[in-house]
Write a protein that holds these residues in place. Structure first.
Motif, short mmCIF file in Angstrom:
data_model
loop_
_atom_site.label_atom_id
_atom_site.label_comp_id
_atom_site.label_asym_id
_atom_site.label_seq_id
_atom_site.Cartn_x
_atom_site.Cartn_y
_atom_site.Cartn_z
N PRO A 172 12.86 2.48 -30.98
CA PRO A 172 13.52 3.00 -32.18
C PRO A 172 13.22 4.49 -32.41
CG PRO A 172 12.31 0.96 -32.64
CD PRO A 172 11.87 1.43 -31.31
N LEU A 173 14.11 5.13 -33.17
CA LEU A 173 14.01 6.55 -33.44
C LEU A 173 14.06 6.82 -34.94
CD1 LEU A 173 16.67 7.84 -30.85
CD2 LEU A 173 14.19 7.73 -30.51
N ASN A 174 13.44 7.91 -35.34
CA ASN A 174 13.58 8.38 -36.72
C ASN A 174 14.76 9.36 -36.74
OD1 ASN A 174 13.40 9.72 -39.21
ND2 ASN A 174 11.20 9.38 -39.32
N ARG A 202 7.95 2.90 -33.69
CA ARG A 202 7.16 1.87 -32.97
C ARG A 202 7.98 1.32 -31.82
NH1 ARG A 202 5.40 -2.75 -36.70
NH2 ARG A 202 4.12 -3.28 -34.89
N THR A 203 7.69 1.75 -30.64
CA THR A 203 8.43 1.32 -29.46
C THR A 203 7.55 0.47 -28.56
OG1 THR A 203 9.63 2.08 -27.50
CG2 THR A 203 7.85 3.48 -28.28
N THR A 204 8.20 -0.39 -27.79
CA THR A 204 7.47 -1.23 -26.84
C THR A 204 7.08 -0.44 -25.59
OG1 THR A 204 9.57 -1.97 -25.87
CG2 THR A 204 8.62 -3.33 -27.62
N LYS A 205 7.58 0.79 -25.44
CA LYS A 205 7.26 1.61 -24.27
C LYS A 205 5.86 2.19 -24.42
CE LYS A 205 8.15 3.77 -20.41
NZ LYS A 205 8.19 3.02 -19.15
N PRO A 206 4.93 1.86 -23.53
CA PRO A 206 3.56 2.36 -23.66
C PRO A 206 3.51 3.89 -23.73
CG PRO A 206 3.66 0.65 -21.99
CD PRO A 206 5.08 0.96 -22.37
N LEU A 207 2.68 4.40 -24.64
CA LEU A 207 2.39 5.83 -24.82
C LEU A 207 3.45 6.59 -25.60
CD1 LEU A 207 1.14 6.75 -21.20
CD2 LEU A 207 -0.25 6.00 -23.15
#
Length: 311
Positions: free
Chosen positions: A63-65, A78-83
């Motif tokens: 997701p993006l702001n 808060r993304t599931t992509k690490p880092l």
């Protein structure tokens, strides 16, 4: 004028430079690693092309702001992509090139591109759904993206469970068995230890995934009534999958919704260029243009002229 293009995916970044007429002049791919490395390599490649960029378009995983009034506009949430959670995507490019930088989700960008130049051209409304590493969707009507408090999260809708798939808990880190947690590439791999296209036409996996996607399409038809539903992403490369999805959507819809499912549910008209041309659409809007298209033509309109004319 020339525009920098960034299709930021969870596994790879696709970079490009294009002219305003949609001609892609240069293209490059690099793996998605850490934010510092990936964004740095993207900036270096764009700079090395030697073009004076009028604007840059970022079509990114989320997701993006996207709230420009928020201090963290232009960042991942808060993304599931690490880092990558909380990464500022826009500022590094704005500092490096000194030009406007636009940001949208990758699926919103692809939806804009398909509505303007591809499968939705001239139809008035289009929903683009990608089924790959994740699942996401964007909706365009009258040339405008659907936005609420934030961008839609069409991949995270809850669904009834296929009767032969009830034991699988789902693979979404946030919701378990939402649409993404049931049909995205990692969910397929978690169940059957193979990509969907490698399982073979008689394997139950293709039927289960098509069943879920057919149910999702009927949900989108009920809420949004899109004239075209474009299905993209790596999972959709599975032979025969889109035909099964149409069959399940037709059956589940009960002939209640307007239109012919065989015409509404379609592949991307832009092929593998949907994402990169989505970044072009974002760049053009960042440069102050609005995209306007009809069945056989498309043109740029300055946004300030549109507003002054009451449009």
């Amino acid at each position: 004028m020339y525009y920098g293009l960034i299709e930021a995916g969870g596994t790879k970044f696709v970079l490009g430079v294009a002219s305003a007429d949609g001609t892609i002049l240069a293209r490059h791919r690099l793996p998605t690693t850490s934010p510092e490395e990936t964004l740095g390599q993207s900036i270096s490649w764009l700079a090395d092309q030697g073009y004076d960029l009028a604007a840059i378009g970022l079509a990114s995983f989320g997701p993006l702001n996207l709230d420009r009034a928020h201090a963290e506009w232009g960042s991942t949430t808060r993304t599931t992509k690490p880092l990558w959670s909380g990464t500022d995507l826009v500022s590094p490019f704005a500092r490096a090139f000194g030009c406007p930088v636009g940001l949208e989700t990758d699926v919103n960008g692809a939806a804009l591109a398909e509505a303007t130049w591809g499968a939705g051209r001239g139809f008035g409304s289009l929903l683009y759904l990608t089924v790959g590493t994740g699942v996401g969707g964007g909706f365009v009507a009258g040339g405008r993206l659907l936005q609420g408090m934030t961008h839609p999260e069409m991949g995270h809708i809850p669904l009834p469970r296929h009767p032969h798939d009830t034991a699988f808990p789902g693979h979404c880190a946030f919701h378990g068995d939402c649409l993404e947690g049931l049909v995205a590439g990692p969910a397929v791999m978690a169940r059957w230890a193979a990509n969907l296209s490698d399982l073979g036409p008689d394997h139950e996996g293709a039927d289960i995934v098509a069943w879920y996607l057919g149910a999702a399409i009927v949900t989108y038809q009920a809420i949004l009534a899109p004239a075209r539903i474009v299905l993209g992403g790596g999972v959709m490369a599975t032979p025969g999958l889109i035909e099964r999805i149409r069959d399940y959507a037709r059956s589940r819809g009960g002939e209640y919704f307007a239109g012919n499912v065989d015409e509404i549910v379609t592949r991307p008209g832009l092929g593998n260029n949907s994402g990169l041309l989505g970044a072009l659409a974002v760049a053009l809007e960042a440069a102050g243009h609005s995209l306007e298209c009809s069945s056989d033509t498309w043109r740029l309109m300055p946004i300030h002229s549109q507003i002054a004319g009451g449009g």
